[in-house]
Design a protein around this motif. Sequence first.
Motif, PDB file in Angstrom:
ATOM      1  N   VAL A   1    -102.188  28.766  90.308  1.00  0.00           N
ATOM      2  CA  VAL A   1    -103.032  27.995  89.378  1.00  0.00           C
ATOM      3  C   VAL A   1    -102.164  27.083  89.047  1.00  0.00           C
ATOM      4  O   VAL A   1    -101.098  27.138  88.569  1.00  0.00           O
ATOM      5  N   LYS A   2    -102.598  25.786  89.281  1.00  0.00           N
ATOM      6  CA  LYS A   2    -101.357  24.724  89.224  1.00  0.00           C
ATOM      7  C   LYS A   2    -101.446  24.145  87.924  1.00  0.00           C
ATOM      8  O   LYS A   2    -102.216  23.841  87.059  1.00  0.00           O
ATOM      9  N   TYR A   3    -100.196  23.201  87.709  1.00  0.00           N
ATOM     10  CA  TYR A   3     -99.703  22.471  86.554  1.00  0.00           C
ATOM     11  C   TYR A   3    -100.139  21.143  87.162  1.00  0.00           C
ATOM     12  O   TYR A   3     -99.347  20.734  88.246  1.00  0.00           O
TER      13      TYR A   3
ATOM     14  N   GLY B   1     -86.606  19.319  82.172  1.00  0.00           N
ATOM     15  CA  GLY B   1     -85.988  18.846  83.202  1.00  0.00           C
ATOM     16  C   GLY B   1     -87.258  18.577  84.240  1.00  0.00           C
ATOM     17  O   GLY B   1     -87.403  17.659  84.830  1.00  0.00           O
ATOM     18  N   SER B   2     -88.047  19.737  84.614  1.00  0.00           N
ATOM     19  CA  SER B   2     -89.147  19.400  85.475  1.00  0.00           C
ATOM     20  C   SER B   2     -90.059  20.547  85.009  1.00  0.00           C
ATOM     21  O   SER B   2     -89.633  21.571  84.863  1.00  0.00           O
ATOM     22  N   GLY B   3     -91.494  20.280  84.816  1.00  0.00           N
ATOM     23  CA  GLY B   3     -92.364  21.251  84.030  1.00  0.00           C
ATOM     24  C   GLY B   3     -92.207  22.516  84.939  1.00  0.00           C
ATOM     25  O   GLY B   3     -92.126  23.623  84.350  1.00  0.00           O
TER      26      GLY B   3
ATOM     27  N   ALA C   1     -89.771  25.554  84.406  1.00  0.00           N
ATOM     28  CA  ALA C   1     -90.016  26.695  83.374  1.00  0.00           C
ATOM     29  C   ALA C   1     -90.359  27.918  83.870  1.00  0.00           C
ATOM     30  O   ALA C   1     -89.999  28.780  83.410  1.00  0.00           O
ATOM     31  N   ARG C   2     -91.281  27.981  85.018  1.00  0.00           N
ATOM     32  CA  ARG C   2     -91.663  29.128  85.689  1.00  0.00           C
ATOM     33  C   ARG C   2     -90.402  29.926  86.468  1.00  0.00           C
ATOM     34  O   ARG C   2     -90.657  31.088  86.580  1.00  0.00           O
ATOM     35  N   SER C   3     -89.430  28.912  86.970  1.00  0.00           N
ATOM     36  CA  SER C   3     -88.568  29.507  87.828  1.00  0.00           C
ATOM     37  C   SER C   3     -87.335  30.431  87.142  1.00  0.00           C
ATOM     38  O   SER C   3     -86.588  31.057  87.645  1.00  0.00           O
TER      39      SER C   3
ATOM     40  N   ALA D   1     -97.689  10.850  90.709  1.00  0.00           N
ATOM     41  CA  ALA D   1     -99.415  11.155  91.024  1.00  0.00           C
ATOM     42  C   ALA D   1    -100.165  11.884  90.033  1.00  0.00           C
ATOM     43  O   ALA D   1    -101.251  11.580  89.738  1.00  0.00           O
ATOM     44  N   MET D   2     -99.311  12.624  89.292  1.00  0.00           N
ATOM     45  CA  MET D   2    -100.058  13.445  88.133  1.00  0.00           C
ATOM     46  C   MET D   2    -100.377  12.348  86.999  1.00  0.00           C
ATOM     47  O   MET D   2    -101.414  12.586  86.636  1.00  0.00           O
ATOM     48  N   ARG D   3     -99.495  11.599  86.825  1.00  0.00           N
ATOM     49  CA  ARG D   3     -99.802  10.648  85.543  1.00  0.00           C
ATOM     50  C   ARG D   3    -101.174   9.844  86.113  1.00  0.00           C
ATOM     51  O   ARG D   3    -101.983   9.493  85.340  1.00  0.00           O
TER      52      ARG D   3
ATOM     53  N   ASP E   1     -99.127  21.807  97.165  1.00  0.00           N
ATOM     54  CA  ASP E   1     -98.785  21.087  96.282  1.00  0.00           C
ATOM     55  C   ASP E   1     -98.654  19.715  96.518  1.00  0.00           C
ATOM     56  O   ASP E   1     -99.299  19.226  97.418  1.00  0.00           O
ATOM     57  N   ALA E   2     -97.750  19.048  95.750  1.00  0.00           N
ATOM     58  CA  ALA E   2     -97.652  17.397  95.992  1.00  0.00           C
ATOM     59  C   ALA E   2     -97.016  16.965  97.418  1.00  0.00           C
ATOM     60  O   ALA E   2     -95.880  16.337  97.515  1.00  0.00           O
ATOM     61  N   GLY E   3     -97.487  17.382  98.475  1.00  0.00           N
ATOM     62  CA  GLY E   3     -96.907  17.211  99.801  1.00  0.00           C
ATOM     63  C   GLY E   3     -97.942  17.893 100.829  1.00  0.00           C
ATOM     64  O   GLY E   3     -98.753  18.717 100.540  1.00  0.00           O
TER      65      GLY E   3
HETATM   66  C1  2P0 Z   1     -97.207  23.091  90.316  1.00  0.00           C
HETATM   67  N1  2P0 Z   1     -96.605  20.929  91.021  1.00  0.00           N
HETATM   68  O1  2P0 Z   1     -97.762  23.763  89.627  1.00  0.00           O
HETATM   69  C2  2P0 Z   1     -97.689  21.582  90.404  1.00  0.00           C
HETATM   70  C3  2P0 Z   1     -98.692  21.538  91.632  1.00  0.00           C
HETATM   71  C4  2P0 Z   1     -96.963  20.022  92.196  1.00  0.00           C
HETATM   72  C5  2P0 Z   1     -98.376  20.606  92.510  1.00  0.00           C
HETATM   73  O2  2P0 Z   1     -95.308  21.083  89.139  1.00  0.00           O
HETATM   74  O3  2P0 Z   1     -93.256  15.605  86.097  1.00  0.00           O
HETATM   75  O4  2P0 Z   1     -91.860  18.233  89.396  1.00  0.00           O
HETATM   76  O5  2P0 Z   1     -91.146  17.163  86.516  1.00  0.00           O
HETATM   77  O6  2P0 Z   1     -92.882  18.079  84.906  1.00  0.00           O
HETATM   78  O7  2P0 Z   1     -92.736  20.137  87.951  1.00  0.00           O
HETATM   79  C6  2P0 Z   1     -94.734  19.378  90.362  1.00  0.00           C
HETATM   80  O8  2P0 Z   1     -94.314  18.853  89.254  1.00  0.00           O
HETATM   81  O9  2P0 Z   1     -93.214  17.700  87.646  1.00  0.00           O
HETATM   82  C7  2P0 Z   1     -95.514  20.419  90.265  1.00  0.00           C
HETATM   83  P1  2P0 Z   1     -92.656  17.114  86.247  1.00  0.00           P
HETATM   84  P2  2P0 Z   1     -93.052  18.717  88.630  1.00  0.00           P
HETATM   85  O10 2P0 Z   1     -96.088  23.496  90.953  1.00  0.00           O
END
Ligand code: 2P0
Length: 336
Positions: free
Chosen positions: A14-16, A136-138, A141-143, A196-198, A284-286
């Motif tokens: 379920v995506k962020y 650092g990157s949203g 948090a999960r890793s 892309a998110m923004r 994901d973003a790719g």
């Molecule tokens: C995810 N992605 O949930 C989603 C799905 C990509 C598509 O989290 O701006 O590098 O550093 O908080 O974590 C990729 O975004 O973004 C991501 P920032 P992040 O995995």
Amino acid sequence: MTVTATAHPNIALVKYWGKRDEAQHLPVTSSLSLTLDIFPTTTTVTVPGDLAFDVVTLGGEPAPDAVAGKVTAFLDLVRERAGDRRRALVETVNSGPMGAGLASSAAGFAALAVASASAYGLKLDRRGLSRLARRGSGSAARSIFGGFAVWRRGEGLGTAGDLSSHAEPVSAPALDPALVVAVVDTREKAVSSREAMRRTVETSPFYRPWAESSERDFHDMLAAIDGGDLAAVGEIAERNALGMHATMLGARPPVRYFAPGSMRVLDRVTRLRADGVAAYATMDAGPNVKVLCARGDGATVAEALHGLADVMAVHVAAPGPGAMRTGVPAHTRPVS
Ligand code: 2P0
């Protein structure tokens, strides 16, 4: 002081996608992921006391300015909390192929959070490490956690948002999944996930409806995991990912990560299902596609994807561990 930590990438089921606060990386929606057992990132942080500025290496080479800038901004947060202004040497080795679309920033910032917190003497529990990695990157948090993990969006902004937005593990004793990664393109993406998110949040008319349905997906997903129902987990993951991509296609200007090879893999997954193999795709973003299936079906799915035009490589992953301190420094590890 020298500390080394290792972390693995995670893939969201379920995506962020979308922030309610850009500076603190507070998400609009809660997300849920699987941490993998492949392609760890190892980071060594050394705080020698006599550096005029941070020195950041990636695979033994000086890191590109964009990466070094993000690392220094992250270390500034750690230094501020620790009351310690000393600069650091940060050495990172990614064991996976670059550009495999395997969330290297998630593994990278999770490893950096664990190593730097310890090197600067911060005493953080797993929740605190998850909140720190988030900065650092949203997705990092999960890793911090292994296996399935949720990242709760938390409530409010400022300190309240920061304190309540962190990941936590989800137990899934009845699931034995594999995630098969089909690499169809390793070039650097034209639009970063952050941009892309923004853009999606600001301009896509499809964003709000997706965010609302994603909160429902999140709750349905927890129930599906709790019930050990892999088919339900896969269906929710696939619809949530395709919906996220629909929001991007509606952005102005649009963001399209699908490539011809992505479509071939999505078609093949549909046919696998028609043939009775429970396989479900997420992206994901790719352009690379990740396919969720039972661990026992991993080889079958990998073989089906191997033969497709445009598929350059296939990797089979299983649930992996959370971020942890390790004894082997990054610079002694082989660079691939
Ligand atoms: C995810 N992605 O949930 C989603 C799905 C990509 C598509 O989290 O701006 O590098 O550093 O908080 O974590 C990729 O975004 O973004 C991501 P920032 P992040 O995995």
